[in-house]
Design a protein around this motif. Structure first.
Motif, PDB file in Angstrom:
ATOM      1  N   LEU A 110      47.981  34.639  39.495  1.00 43.83           N
ATOM      2  CA  LEU A 110      47.565  35.600  38.485  1.00 43.83           C
ATOM      3  C   LEU A 110      46.791  34.877  37.390  1.00 43.83           C
ATOM      4  O   LEU A 110      47.269  33.889  36.829  1.00 43.83           O
ATOM      5  CB  LEU A 110      48.800  36.288  37.880  1.00 43.83           C
ATOM      6  CG  LEU A 110      48.601  37.169  36.658  1.00 43.83           C
ATOM      7  CD1 LEU A 110      47.663  38.335  36.950  1.00 43.83           C
ATOM      8  CD2 LEU A 110      49.945  37.660  36.139  1.00 43.83           C
ATOM      9  N   PHE A 111      45.596  35.370  37.099  1.00 36.55           N
ATOM     10  CA  PHE A 111      44.763  34.806  36.037  1.00 36.55           C
ATOM     11  C   PHE A 111      44.923  35.671  34.794  1.00 36.55           C
ATOM     12  O   PHE A 111      44.627  36.865  34.808  1.00 36.55           O
ATOM     13  CB  PHE A 111      43.292  34.784  36.470  1.00 36.55           C
ATOM     14  CG  PHE A 111      43.041  33.916  37.665  1.00 36.55           C
ATOM     15  CD1 PHE A 111      42.794  32.559  37.522  1.00 36.55           C
ATOM     16  CD2 PHE A 111      43.076  34.447  38.944  1.00 36.55           C
ATOM     17  CE1 PHE A 111      42.573  31.751  38.625  1.00 36.55           C
ATOM     18  CE2 PHE A 111      42.848  33.663  40.054  1.00 36.55           C
ATOM     19  CZ  PHE A 111      42.604  32.310  39.897  1.00 36.55           C
ATOM     20  N   LEU A 112      45.411  35.056  33.723  1.00 36.15           N
ATOM     21  CA  LEU A 112      45.607  35.737  32.441  1.00 36.15           C
ATOM     22  C   LEU A 112      44.874  34.986  31.337  1.00 36.15           C
ATOM     23  O   LEU A 112      44.513  33.818  31.493  1.00 36.15           O
ATOM     24  CB  LEU A 112      47.093  35.776  32.073  1.00 36.15           C
ATOM     25  CG  LEU A 112      48.024  36.662  32.870  1.00 36.15           C
ATOM     26  CD1 LEU A 112      49.444  36.546  32.316  1.00 36.15           C
ATOM     27  CD2 LEU A 112      47.579  38.101  32.854  1.00 36.15           C
ATOM     28  N   ASP A 113      44.712  35.640  30.221  1.00 39.65           N
ATOM     29  CA  ASP A 113      44.117  35.023  29.031  1.00 39.65           C
ATOM     30  C   ASP A 113      42.807  34.331  29.416  1.00 39.65           C
ATOM     31  O   ASP A 113      42.014  34.874  30.157  1.00 39.65           O
ATOM     32  CB  ASP A 113      45.105  34.072  28.357  1.00 39.65           C
ATOM     33  CG  ASP A 113      46.389  34.779  27.931  1.00 39.65           C
ATOM     34  OD1 ASP A 113      46.299  35.938  27.488  1.00 39.65           O
ATOM     35  OD2 ASP A 113      47.468  34.182  28.061  1.00 39.65           O
ATOM     36  N   ASP A 114      42.580  33.098  28.920  1.00 40.21           N
ATOM     37  CA  ASP A 114      41.343  32.382  29.238  1.00 40.21           C
ATOM     38  C   ASP A 114      41.283  31.918  30.690  1.00 40.21           C
ATOM     39  O   ASP A 114      40.244  31.459  31.156  1.00 40.21           O
ATOM     40  CB  ASP A 114      41.171  31.175  28.309  1.00 40.21           C
ATOM     41  CG  ASP A 114      40.749  31.571  26.901  1.00 40.21           C
ATOM     42  OD1 ASP A 114      40.302  32.719  26.704  1.00 40.21           O
ATOM     43  OD2 ASP A 114      40.858  30.722  25.998  1.00 40.21           O
ATOM     44  N   GLY A 115      42.380  32.059  31.418  1.00 38.50           N
ATOM     45  CA  GLY A 115      42.378  31.720  32.840  1.00 38.50           C
ATOM     46  C   GLY A 115      41.391  32.550  33.637  1.00 38.50           C
ATOM     47  O   GLY A 115      40.928  32.121  34.697  1.00 38.50           O
ATOM     48  N   VAL A 116      41.023  33.735  33.135  1.00 36.79           N
ATOM     49  CA  VAL A 116      40.053  34.564  33.854  1.00 36.79           C
ATOM     50  C   VAL A 116      38.680  33.891  33.930  1.00 36.79           C
ATOM     51  O   VAL A 116      37.890  34.202  34.823  1.00 36.79           O
ATOM     52  CB  VAL A 116      39.937  35.982  33.254  1.00 36.79           C
ATOM     53  CG1 VAL A 116      41.261  36.731  33.369  1.00 36.79           C
ATOM     54  CG2 VAL A 116      39.452  35.952  31.818  1.00 36.79           C
ATOM     55  N   PHE A 117      38.403  32.954  33.039  1.00 33.33           N
ATOM     56  CA  PHE A 117      37.126  32.237  33.092  1.00 33.33           C
ATOM     57  C   PHE A 117      37.001  31.385  34.358  1.00 33.33           C
ATOM     58  O   PHE A 117      35.896  31.037  34.770  1.00 33.33           O
ATOM     59  CB  PHE A 117      36.931  31.356  31.852  1.00 33.33           C
ATOM     60  CG  PHE A 117      36.598  32.123  30.606  1.00 33.33           C
ATOM     61  CD1 PHE A 117      35.466  32.917  30.526  1.00 33.33           C
ATOM     62  CD2 PHE A 117      37.429  32.051  29.509  1.00 33.33           C
ATOM     63  CE1 PHE A 117      35.158  33.626  29.372  1.00 33.33           C
ATOM     64  CE2 PHE A 117      37.131  32.753  28.343  1.00 33.33           C
ATOM     65  CZ  PHE A 117      35.998  33.545  28.279  1.00 33.33           C
ATOM     66  N   GLN A 118      38.113  31.055  34.991  1.00 32.23           N
ATOM     67  CA  GLN A 118      38.073  30.301  36.244  1.00 32.23           C
ATOM     68  C   GLN A 118      37.380  31.085  37.345  1.00 32.23           C
ATOM     69  O   GLN A 118      36.888  30.509  38.309  1.00 32.23           O
ATOM     70  CB  GLN A 118      39.484  29.956  36.714  1.00 32.23           C
ATOM     71  CG  GLN A 118      40.232  29.021  35.802  1.00 32.23           C
ATOM     72  CD  GLN A 118      41.642  28.831  36.284  1.00 32.23           C
ATOM     73  OE1 GLN A 118      41.875  28.538  37.442  1.00 32.23           O
ATOM     74  NE2 GLN A 118      42.602  29.005  35.392  1.00 32.23           N
ATOM     75  N   LEU A 119      37.347  32.385  37.204  1.00 34.97           N
ATOM     76  CA  LEU A 119      36.801  33.254  38.248  1.00 34.97           C
ATOM     77  C   LEU A 119      35.287  33.411  38.190  1.00 34.97           C
ATOM     78  O   LEU A 119      34.703  34.075  39.034  1.00 34.97           O
ATOM     79  CB  LEU A 119      37.466  34.631  38.155  1.00 34.97           C
ATOM     80  CG  LEU A 119      38.971  34.624  38.376  1.00 34.97           C
ATOM     81  CD1 LEU A 119      39.571  35.969  38.015  1.00 34.97           C
ATOM     82  CD2 LEU A 119      39.289  34.240  39.805  1.00 34.97           C
ATOM     83  N   LEU A 120      34.653  32.795  37.207  1.00 38.16           N
ATOM     84  CA  LEU A 120      33.198  32.896  37.082  1.00 38.16           C
ATOM     85  C   LEU A 120      32.502  31.881  37.987  1.00 38.16           C
ATOM     86  O   LEU A 120      32.946  30.743  38.114  1.00 38.16           O
ATOM     87  CB  LEU A 120      32.771  32.671  35.634  1.00 38.16           C
ATOM     88  CG  LEU A 120      33.224  33.730  34.644  1.00 38.16           C
ATOM     89  CD1 LEU A 120      32.795  33.338  33.230  1.00 38.16           C
ATOM     90  CD2 LEU A 120      32.665  35.088  35.020  1.00 38.16           C
ATOM     91  N   PRO A 121      31.393  32.269  38.606  1.00 43.04           N
ATOM     92  CA  PRO A 121      30.637  31.331  39.443  1.00 43.04           C
ATOM     93  C   PRO A 121      29.794  30.386  38.592  1.00 43.04           C
ATOM     94  O   PRO A 121      29.642  30.589  37.378  1.00 43.04           O
ATOM     95  CB  PRO A 121      29.749  32.257  40.270  1.00 43.04           C
ATOM     96  CG  PRO A 121      29.539  33.443  39.389  1.00 43.04           C
ATOM     97  CD  PRO A 121      30.823  33.595  38.596  1.00 43.04           C
ATOM     98  N   GLU A 122      29.250  29.385  39.243  1.00 44.02           N
ATOM     99  CA  GLU A 122      28.285  28.463  38.638  1.00 44.02           C
ATOM    100  C   GLU A 122      28.765  27.847  37.335  1.00 44.02           C
ATOM    101  O   GLU A 122      28.073  27.845  36.329  1.00 44.02           O
ATOM    102  CB  GLU A 122      26.951  29.168  38.421  1.00 44.02           C
ATOM    103  CG  GLU A 122      26.335  29.687  39.698  1.00 44.02           C
ATOM    104  CD  GLU A 122      25.012  30.360  39.473  1.00 44.02           C
ATOM    105  OE1 GLU A 122      24.296  29.980  38.522  1.00 44.02           O
ATOM    106  OE2 GLU A 122      24.693  31.269  40.249  1.00 44.02           O
ATOM    107  N   GLN A 123      29.949  27.298  37.366  1.00 44.02           N
ATOM    108  CA  GLN A 123      30.457  26.606  36.188  1.00 44.02           C
ATOM    109  C   GLN A 123      29.868  25.200  36.149  1.00 44.02           C
ATOM    110  O   GLN A 123      29.551  24.628  37.178  1.00 44.02           O
ATOM    111  CB  GLN A 123      31.971  26.576  36.243  1.00 44.02           C
ATOM    112  CG  GLN A 123      32.519  27.979  36.254  1.00 44.02           C
ATOM    113  CD  GLN A 123      34.009  28.029  36.089  1.00 44.02           C
ATOM    114  OE1 GLN A 123      34.619  27.076  35.667  1.00 44.02           O
ATOM    115  NE2 GLN A 123      34.576  29.160  36.434  1.00 44.02           N
TER     116      GLN A 123
END
Length: 120
Positions: free
Chosen positions: A39-52
């Motif tokens: 489960l991605f919560l808080d700023d953890g949702v930024f992990q789901l973005l491509p091209e980091q």
């Protein structure tokens, strides 16, 4: 029977080791066929973005680890809609299509369905 595990990842991929450690734990659990969810919560949702671009901050890219999750049998992926909205992110922006977006009320149900919960 193995106990189910929910790993909650709350850190952005560039904010330290928490995001990578959560993914490593999930991959290891998947390799041993444990019933595991992420489960991605808080700023953890930024992990789901491509091209980091983590190298600018001398961090490692977590994108490959995320892409490997289904190969390790980890298919129960979730993100909190509220956290996505608060950070200006839409579902269409996420790198993984298999992430299920949950409303606030469903988060408690998800947590309660698991025998063990670990937060990073």
């Amino acid at each position: 029977m193995a106990k189910s595990l929910l790993v909650i990842s709350r850190q952005a991929p560039w904010s330290g080791l928490g995001a990578r450690e959560a993914l490593d734990l999930v991959l290891a659990g998947g390799a041993f066929d444990l019933p595991i969810s992420l489960l991605f919560l808080d700023d953890g949702v930024f992990q789901l973005l491509p091209e980091q671009k983590p190298e600018a901050l001398q961090q490692k890219d977590v994108t490959a680890n995320l892409a490997a999750l289904p190969l390790f049998g980890v298919e129960q992926l979730y993100a909190a809609r509220t956290d996505l909205v608060q950070r200006g992110l839409g579902e269409s922006q996420l790198a993984l299509e298999s992430v299920r977006i949950l409303e606030d009320g469903a988060l408690a149900d998800l947590i309660n369905r698991h025998d063990q919960v670990m937060t990073f």
